[in-house]
Design a protein around this motif. Sequence first.
Motif: not given
Length: 208
Positions: A88-103
């Motif tokens: 991952c250090m050599h790529t544009n790879m990241n963990p997903v950001f999970y959203i529970y509340d649309s607000k």
Amino acid sequence: LKNSACGPYIVSNTLFHFTKSFERLAAILRDGFKLSHVPEILPKKTPEGELMYYIAPMVCFCDIPLGGVKVHLRRYGNYGLGIHKSFCMHTNMNPVFYIYDSKAFNSILPEPLRNFSSIIPYVKKYYGKNVKKNENFRFYNEREWRYVKSKEVRMLHGDINKIINKCYELDQNPVQYLSFNPSNVEYIILENKSEIHKMVEFIDAYID
């Protein structure tokens, strides 16, 4: 190919990618991970009440320990590749950001959403409908990481079947890949022990 011990029980030092056949797994080892467009539902609707989607060319991985892959194998295919996180250090790879509340989504990413095209592909609902499988699912269980071509993000709304067809069309031309070095590979997962010899022969013939 080297082995490494998994880290803590919740996460791993390895990111896993799953596929459905020996041939697809062999193609990944030979050519790299093929990027594909996947429609994702945004935790937001249009003023008319329509669901909003985004699509972008990406490759998805799961951040799970080796002992937890069985559930994912049943869901995504009985073949897999484990890549060390140092990749991952050599790529544009990241963990997903999970959203529970649309607000929360609306406050973090206000309009216009196009101003946040580099962030949008890493946003995913905590729980919701899996578009391709047409079922509800707790996405948070996947602990997903992504490699994304963020400059090619498209935000759409309307008929989901048309959006899926658009994804298929975009995947055909040009075909894009995420390449990696064989030294990045930690695990190769096969459905049957009888395929081990076949895989060894393939690696000897095609992998430097």
